[in-house]
Design a protein around this motif. Structure first.
Motif, PDB file in Angstrom:
ATOM      1  N   ALA A  67       0.858  -1.185   0.000  1.00 21.98           N
ATOM      2  CA  ALA A  67       0.000   0.000   0.000  1.00 21.98           C
ATOM      3  C   ALA A  67       0.894   1.236   0.000  1.00 21.98           C
ATOM      4  O   ALA A  67       1.637   1.457   0.946  1.00 21.98           O
ATOM      5  N   GLN A  68       0.855   1.995  -1.095  1.00 17.00           N
ATOM      6  CA  GLN A  68       1.744   3.151  -1.188  1.00 17.00           C
ATOM      7  C   GLN A  68       1.004   4.473  -1.276  1.00 17.00           C
ATOM      8  O   GLN A  68       1.606   5.522  -1.126  1.00 17.00           O
ATOM      9  N   GLY A  69      -0.287   4.394  -1.528  1.00 14.10           N
ATOM     10  CA  GLY A  69      -1.087   5.612  -1.544  1.00 14.10           C
ATOM     11  C   GLY A  69      -1.097   6.301  -2.893  1.00 14.10           C
ATOM     12  O   GLY A  69      -0.193   6.117  -3.708  1.00 14.10           O
ATOM     13  N   TRP A  70      -2.155   7.077  -3.137  1.00 11.56           N
ATOM     14  CA  TRP A  70      -2.251   7.856  -4.378  1.00 11.56           C
ATOM     15  C   TRP A  70      -3.172   9.053  -4.140  1.00 11.56           C
ATOM     16  O   TRP A  70      -4.227   9.194  -4.740  1.00 11.56           O
ATOM     17  N   ALA A  71      -2.738   9.927  -3.292  1.00 13.78           N
ATOM     18  CA  ALA A  71      -3.583  11.059  -2.920  1.00 13.78           C
ATOM     19  C   ALA A  71      -3.653  12.109  -4.019  1.00 13.78           C
ATOM     20  O   ALA A  71      -2.698  12.298  -4.769  1.00 13.78           O
ATOM     21  N   GLY A  72      -4.778  12.785  -4.088  1.00 18.45           N
ATOM     22  CA  GLY A  72      -4.926  13.947  -4.955  1.00 18.45           C
ATOM     23  C   GLY A  72      -4.524  15.195  -4.183  1.00 18.45           C
ATOM     24  O   GLY A  72      -3.703  15.117  -3.252  1.00 18.45           O
ATOM     25  N   GLY A  73      -5.087  16.323  -4.560  1.00 17.83           N
ATOM     26  CA  GLY A  73      -4.720  17.565  -3.877  1.00 17.83           C
ATOM     27  C   GLY A  73      -5.815  18.603  -4.000  1.00 17.83           C
ATOM     28  O   GLY A  73      -6.917  18.321  -4.501  1.00 17.83           O
ATOM     29  N   ILE A  74      -5.504  19.805  -3.526  1.00 20.67           N
ATOM     30  CA  ILE A  74      -6.425  20.932  -3.662  1.00 20.67           C
ATOM     31  C   ILE A  74      -5.622  22.158  -4.102  1.00 20.67           C
ATOM     32  O   ILE A  74      -4.404  22.222  -3.873  1.00 20.67           O
ATOM     33  N   VAL A  75      -6.325  23.085  -4.746  1.00 27.21           N
ATOM     34  CA  VAL A  75      -5.669  24.327  -5.153  1.00 27.21           C
ATOM     35  C   VAL A  75      -6.286  25.466  -4.344  1.00 27.21           C
ATOM     36  O   VAL A  75      -7.506  25.652  -4.343  1.00 27.21           O
ATOM     37  N   VAL A  76      -5.432  26.170  -3.600  1.00 25.51           N
ATOM     38  CA  VAL A  76      -5.883  27.310  -2.795  1.00 25.51           C
ATOM     39  C   VAL A  76      -5.151  28.539  -3.327  1.00 25.51           C
ATOM     40  O   VAL A  76      -3.934  28.672  -3.153  1.00 25.51           O
ATOM     41  N   ASP A  77      -5.896  29.416  -3.975  1.00 28.93           N
ATOM     42  CA  ASP A  77      -5.292  30.583  -4.633  1.00 28.93           C
ATOM     43  C   ASP A  77      -4.168  30.100  -5.572  1.00 28.93           C
ATOM     44  O   ASP A  77      -4.442  29.345  -6.484  1.00 28.93           O
ATOM     45  N   ASP A  78      -2.929  30.491  -5.296  1.00 30.22           N
ATOM     46  CA  ASP A  78      -1.829  30.076  -6.180  1.00 30.22           C
ATOM     47  C   ASP A  78      -0.987  28.956  -5.568  1.00 30.22           C
ATOM     48  O   ASP A  78       0.164  28.750  -5.950  1.00 30.22           O
ATOM     49  N   THR A  79      -1.580  28.252  -4.625  1.00 29.60           N
ATOM     50  CA  THR A  79      -0.829  27.185  -3.949  1.00 29.60           C
ATOM     51  C   THR A  79      -1.515  25.836  -4.153  1.00 29.60           C
ATOM     52  O   THR A  79      -2.746  25.733  -4.079  1.00 29.60           O
ATOM     53  N   ILE A  80      -0.690  24.829  -4.404  1.00 29.99           N
ATOM     54  CA  ILE A  80      -1.211  23.458  -4.498  1.00 29.99           C
ATOM     55  C   ILE A  80      -0.857  22.764  -3.187  1.00 29.99           C
ATOM     56  O   ILE A  80       0.307  22.789  -2.754  1.00 29.99           O
ATOM     57  N   ILE A  81      -1.851  22.127  -2.571  1.00 25.48           N
ATOM     58  CA  ILE A  81      -1.569  21.308  -1.381  1.00 25.48           C
ATOM     59  C   ILE A  81      -1.830  19.865  -1.780  1.00 25.48           C
ATOM     60  O   ILE A  81      -2.929  19.520  -2.235  1.00 25.48           O
ATOM     61  N   VAL A  82      -0.818  19.036  -1.650  1.00 23.24           N
ATOM     62  CA  VAL A  82      -0.916  17.667  -2.154  1.00 23.24           C
ATOM     63  C   VAL A  82      -0.209  16.703  -1.203  1.00 23.24           C
ATOM     64  O   VAL A  82       0.767  17.073  -0.544  1.00 23.24           O
ATOM     65  N   GLY A  83      -0.750  15.511  -1.140  1.00 21.72           N
ATOM     66  CA  GLY A  83      -0.105  14.458  -0.360  1.00 21.72           C
ATOM     67  C   GLY A  83       0.703  13.586  -1.295  1.00 21.72           C
ATOM     68  O   GLY A  83       0.174  13.044  -2.248  1.00 21.72           O
ATOM     69  N   SER A  84       1.997  13.489  -1.032  1.00 18.56           N
ATOM     70  CA  SER A  84       2.839  12.696  -1.932  1.00 18.56           C
ATOM     71  C   SER A  84       2.983  11.281  -1.374  1.00 18.56           C
ATOM     72  O   SER A  84       2.577  11.000  -0.243  1.00 18.56           O
ATOM     73  N   ARG A  85       3.582  10.420  -2.170  1.00 19.45           N
ATOM     74  CA  ARG A  85       3.893   9.096  -1.665  1.00 19.45           C
ATOM     75  C   ARG A  85       5.023   9.251  -0.655  1.00 19.45           C
ATOM     76  O   ARG A  85       5.810  10.179  -0.718  1.00 19.45           O
ATOM     77  N   GLY A  86       5.079   8.352   0.286  1.00 18.81           N
ATOM     78  CA  GLY A  86       6.088   8.501   1.325  1.00 18.81           C
ATOM     79  C   GLY A  86       5.595   9.338   2.483  1.00 18.81           C
ATOM     80  O   GLY A  86       6.358   9.696   3.374  1.00 18.81           O
ATOM     81  N   GLY A  87       4.309   9.677   2.477  1.00 13.70           N
ATOM     82  CA  GLY A  87       3.704  10.344   3.629  1.00 13.70           C
ATOM     83  C   GLY A  87       3.989  11.823   3.746  1.00 13.70           C
ATOM     84  O   GLY A  87       3.844  12.396   4.821  1.00 13.70           O
ATOM     85  N   LYS A  88       4.375  12.462   2.641  1.00 15.37           N
ATOM     86  CA  LYS A  88       4.672  13.903   2.722  1.00 15.37           C
ATOM     87  C   LYS A  88       3.445  14.728   2.326  1.00 15.37           C
ATOM     88  O   LYS A  88       2.792  14.431   1.331  1.00 15.37           O
ATOM     89  N   ILE A  89       3.187  15.766   3.103  1.00 11.14           N
ATOM     90  CA  ILE A  89       2.152  16.736   2.748  1.00 11.14           C
ATOM     91  C   ILE A  89       2.898  18.016   2.415  1.00 11.14           C
ATOM     92  O   ILE A  89       3.673  18.520   3.238  1.00 11.14           O
ATOM     93  N   MET A  90       2.691  18.520   1.216  1.00 11.33           N
ATOM     94  CA  MET A  90       3.494  19.671   0.803  1.00 11.33           C
ATOM     95  C   MET A  90       2.654  20.762   0.134  1.00 11.33           C
ATOM     96  O   MET A  90       1.596  20.484  -0.439  1.00 11.33           O
ATOM     97  N   ALA A  91       3.172  21.960   0.246  1.00 14.65           N
ATOM     98  CA  ALA A  91       2.548  23.116  -0.416  1.00 14.65           C
ATOM     99  C   ALA A  91       3.490  23.564  -1.531  1.00 14.65           C
ATOM    100  O   ALA A  91       4.687  23.764  -1.298  1.00 14.65           O
ATOM    101  N   LEU A  92       2.953  23.661  -2.761  1.00 12.99           N
ATOM    102  CA  LEU A  92       3.768  24.030  -3.916  1.00 12.99           C
ATOM    103  C   LEU A  92       3.215  25.294  -4.564  1.00 12.99           C
ATOM    104  O   LEU A  92       1.999  25.526  -4.543  1.00 12.99           O
ATOM    105  N   ASP A  93       4.097  26.044  -5.157  1.00 11.99           N
ATOM    106  CA  ASP A  93       3.670  27.190  -5.942  1.00 11.99           C
ATOM    107  C   ASP A  93       3.019  26.658  -7.225  1.00 11.99           C
ATOM    108  O   ASP A  93       3.638  25.886  -7.968  1.00 11.99           O
ATOM    109  N   ALA A  94       1.789  27.075  -7.485  1.00 17.37           N
ATOM    110  CA  ALA A  94       1.046  26.528  -8.628  1.00 17.37           C
ATOM    111  C   ALA A  94       1.654  26.930  -9.968  1.00 17.37           C
ATOM    112  O   ALA A  94       1.447  26.243 -10.977  1.00 17.37           O
ATOM    113  N   THR A  95       2.400  28.001  -9.995  1.00 17.89           N
ATOM    114  CA  THR A  95       2.940  28.446 -11.281  1.00 17.89           C
ATOM    115  C   THR A  95       4.203  27.683 -11.691  1.00 17.89           C
ATOM    116  O   THR A  95       4.378  27.347 -12.859  1.00 17.89           O
ATOM    117  N   ASP A  96       5.077  27.396 -10.724  1.00 22.29           N
ATOM    118  CA  ASP A  96       6.320  26.725 -11.105  1.00 22.29           C
ATOM    119  C   ASP A  96       6.603  25.451 -10.313  1.00 22.29           C
ATOM    120  O   ASP A  96       7.628  24.794 -10.517  1.00 22.29           O
TER     121      ASP A  96
END
Lengths: 424, 311
Positions: A67-96
């Motif tokens: 079981a490795q997971g396959w999470a989606g994410g959400i877009v809040v303004d210009d930020t992507i919040i996504v759950g990656s494999r390996g248990g990481k929750i991260m905030a990314l700049d949506a543009t780059d």
């Protein structure tokens, strides 16, 4: 085990030595070896077993995936919040795709098994896409059996571990489906222990309801009613205020796909290869597709992904590779779009376009006005996570832990690596 | 086989534990002719052991001749080395398929389910609607290891019984050691595996072992287990008769340890000569056992030189 392997290698060496000694024929050599005929048979059987064990590794030996997971994410303004494999929750700049702040890493202590497989600490597998209410982000952990809370300050994420549910320990079962939030900010989810949980915004328990069978489905909420399906082939309608049961609808297959509520109906597909429309108030069946088993247009596999609705048409993706377009009123098949690969990822709607991806990573847009389907991108990566959307952009989180941002008008894509935190 | 398992589970009241047992019985029953051939060949091979041992003694220095004689003996007895192996090899893919099917059907995580969906037979509606299967059986969750560790004991125990039935008694200490190793190593190994494997698989192993025990009993009786049953007060006379054997073995091992080139009195037996019990009719009179390593060496040298003279 080492001694056992040594004894095997010794036996094998002895056998090969004996074989060489008698170049006059294999049978002659065998004739000597069959003095230990029974042992030879056992050696052979166990050598096969050991070869499988060693070459395939402990887990593959079990014939099971990890079981490795396959999470989606959400877009809040210009930020992507996504759950990656390996248990990481991260905030990314949506543009780059650049990382905003440090990712929060969720870990779990794995149970150790009898012969060295497992044990130790691992990243939490995440199947549940993040959801957000005000400045709190929530996510469910698969192998940790916990719901986690994070504070989002508009830039980066901070773990709010004092809000985690349960506060101490875990639920003892997996959380697969997404969490749902009602208008009061309360959080609802189903757990593989068969229980539906209602929590307040700080993840304190309000009520629990035991369905008796595993729940992997995400809940859907309309006004004060929660709809959720379980492995027991039932769809439950529960009062969100106190968890009392409004009605239960029984089907012919397990329900993993999230239900969709539109007007006074709840729509959902099952493992029984049927798609249902049920009255939200009474729990009575309005229609089912196909209406009978002899129907030639009958879906050929499970309904796993969440359906969509647009302009009185339900779009139901199936693992047979087709998206079935059904009349929301009657359940009649209006159209079907064959994408050629199993659909596990829940699609998204951007304008009049339905964006849907196959398991093989082919991303299509289906125009709901002219019923044309178009290949947007071929990612060549396994795609199972729910898709999520920004303005004119669809985000696809692949099994290789890459996040693709695809412009739905032009098909141009950007690739953000979630494992190395760099963009390409 | 995955689809058959699921359909059978539907017929058997959605009880997957019962399904595993029933399908194991069906498949092992269908393969009974092959199993019987294999067990018979194995038994025939065991029965030839004393004769083969004699041949080995007789042609200890002529391997070519030994091989020819062994082939001739097996041909004469109607026993073929392939008789043991071939049925086993034919059955092996079926066992592996059954094993893999059980594991796949007991899908535990989302990846397993997606993998399973690719193996379902489209025209059979029931195989789609039946998944996920009910994994509770008695105290077991068939998709997970047994928390009470009863299944590892059952797997190991039944496997030991099965092995014990077919483990031949051998006078050759090396072979005896090897047999003992196999007798204990396999059950321990499988018992150990069972602690980590899904208990559904353990259930399959237990059912399969019990069927094999029944088949072995039907074809060859209790085999090695009969020696366990016989051990009692009434057998003290037999034990007394057997008592000298370990002394001989001990002596033989001691001599081997002293000088590997020393040819033991038993191996000095010539073609056409039956010396019977060791030491009875030896030319040097046999009698008492040597009491020091030097005397063992002297005795061996003497018998070696006598043998040279005879040639």
């Amino acid at each position: 085990m080492t001694r056992y392997l040594e004894s095997y290698s010794h036996s094998s060496l002895q056998m090969s030595k004996n074989m060489k000694l008698h170049s006059s024929g294999i049978l002659k050599a065998m004739s000597r070896e069959v003095i230990h005929g029974r042992n030879l048979v056992l050696l052979l059987a166990n050598m096969v077993l050991l070869v499988i064990l060693i070459s395939a590794g402990c887990t593959s030996m079990l014939g099971r995936g990890i079981a490795q997971g396959w999470a989606g994410g959400i877009v809040v303004d210009d930020t992507i919040i996504v759950g990656s494999r390996g248990g990481k929750i991260m905030a990314l700049d949506a543009t780059d795709g650049s990382l905003q702040g440090d990712p929060v890493v969720l870990t779990v202590q794995l149970p150790s098994s009898a012969f060295g497989c497992g044990g130790g600490t691992s990243g939490v597998a995440i199947y549940s896409s993040p959801v957000m209410n005000e400045n709190l982000v929530y996510i469910g952990g698969y192998n940790s059996g916990k719901v986690y809370a994070f504070l989002f300050d508009g830039e980066s994420l901070t773990a709010e571990s004092e809000y985690n549910f349960p506060r101490e320990g875990d639920l003892g079962a997996a959380i697969v489906g997404e969490l749902a939030i009602d208008q009061d900010g309360n959080v609802f989810f189903g757990c593989a222990n068969g229980t539906v949980y209602a929590l307040d915004a700080t993840l304190r328990s309000i009520w629990e309801y035991d369905t008796g069978d595993e729940i992997w489905s995400s809940p859907a909420i309309a006004e004060d009613t929660l709809f959720i399906g379980n492995f027991g082939k039932k769809l439950y309608a529960l009062n969100t205020n106190d968890g009392t049961e409004r009605w239960v609808f029984e089907t012919r297959g397990a329900i993993i796909a999230a239900p969709l509520v539109n007007e006074d109906r709840v729509y959902f597909g099952t493992f029984g290869r049927r798609f249902y429309a049920v009255d939200t108030a009474s729990g009575e069946e309005v229609w089912r597709f196909p209406s009978d088993d002899s129907d030639e247009s009958k879906p050929k596999n499970w309904f796993w992904a969440k359906p969509l609705v647009n302009n009185g048409t339900i779009y139901a993706p199936n693992m047979d590779g087709k998206v079935y377009a059904l009349d929301a009123e009657t359940g009649a098949l209006v159209n079907q779009f064959d994408l050629g690969g199993a659909i596990v990822s829940s699609p998204v709607m951007i304008g009049d376009l339905i964006i849907v991806a196959t398991q093989e990573g082919e991303v299509y847009s289906v125009n709901t006005v002219n019923n044309e389907q178009e290949l947007l991108a071929s990612l060549d990566e396994k795609t199972q996570a729910p898709l999520f959307a920004g303005t004119d952009t669809v985000y696809v989180h692949t099994f290789e832990d890459n996040l693709y941002a695809i412009d739905v008008q032009t098909g141009a894509s950007q690739k953000f690596s979630l494992s190395t935190d760099t963009s390409e | 086989m995955i689809n058959i398992l699921i359909v059978l589970s539907n017929v058997l009241f959605n009880n997957f534990g019962l399904t595993i047992i029933v399908l194991t019985f069906i498949i092992r029953g269908a393969m009974f002719p092959l199993t019987r051939r294999q067990l018979k060949a194995s038994k025939g091979m065991q029965e030839l052991q004393p004769k083969i041992a004699e041949l080995r003694k007789k042609y200890a220095r002529d391997r070519q001749k030994l091989a020819q004689e062994q082939m001739a003996l097996m041909k004469e007895s109607g026993v073929s080395p392939a008789g043991c192996l071939l049925p086993m090899l034919i059955q092996m893919p079926i066992w592996i398929a059954l094993y893999q099917s059980i594991i796949r059907v007991l899908a535990a995580n989302p990846e397993d389910f997606l993998n399973l969906s690719r193996h379902l037979y489209t025209p059979w509606s029931v195989v789609f609607s039946q998944v996920p299967l009910e994994s509770q059986f008695l105290w077991l969750d068939l998709a997970n290891p047994d928390p009470l560790y009863l299944m590892p004991i059952l797997v190991g125990g039944t496997m030991w019984l099965q092995q014990k039935m077919v483990t031949p008694e051998s006078a050759d200490p090396n072979q005896q050691t090897q047999s003992q190793m196999m007798l204990w190593m396999l059950p321990l190994m499988f018992g150990f595996f069972t602690m980590s494997f899904p208990s559904g698989l353990a259930l399959y192993w237990v059912a399969s072992n019990i069927i094999t025990i029944i088949m072995q009993y039907y074809i060859g009786g209790w085999g090695g287990l009969s020696t366990l049953f016989k051990r009692g007060p009434q057998d003290t006379s037999q034990k007394a008769q057997k008592r000298p054997a370990p002394v001989e073995t001990k002596k033989k091992e001691t001599m081997k340890a002293v000088d590997a080139d020393i040819v033991l009195p038993r191996e000095s037996t010539e073609e056409g000569t039956d010396y019977g019990t060791s030491g009875d009719k030896r030319e040097d009179g046999g009698g008492s056992y040597p009491d020091s390593i030097d005397s063992i060496k002297r005795q061996a040298r003497r018998s070696k030189s006598k043998r040279r003279k005879r040639r």
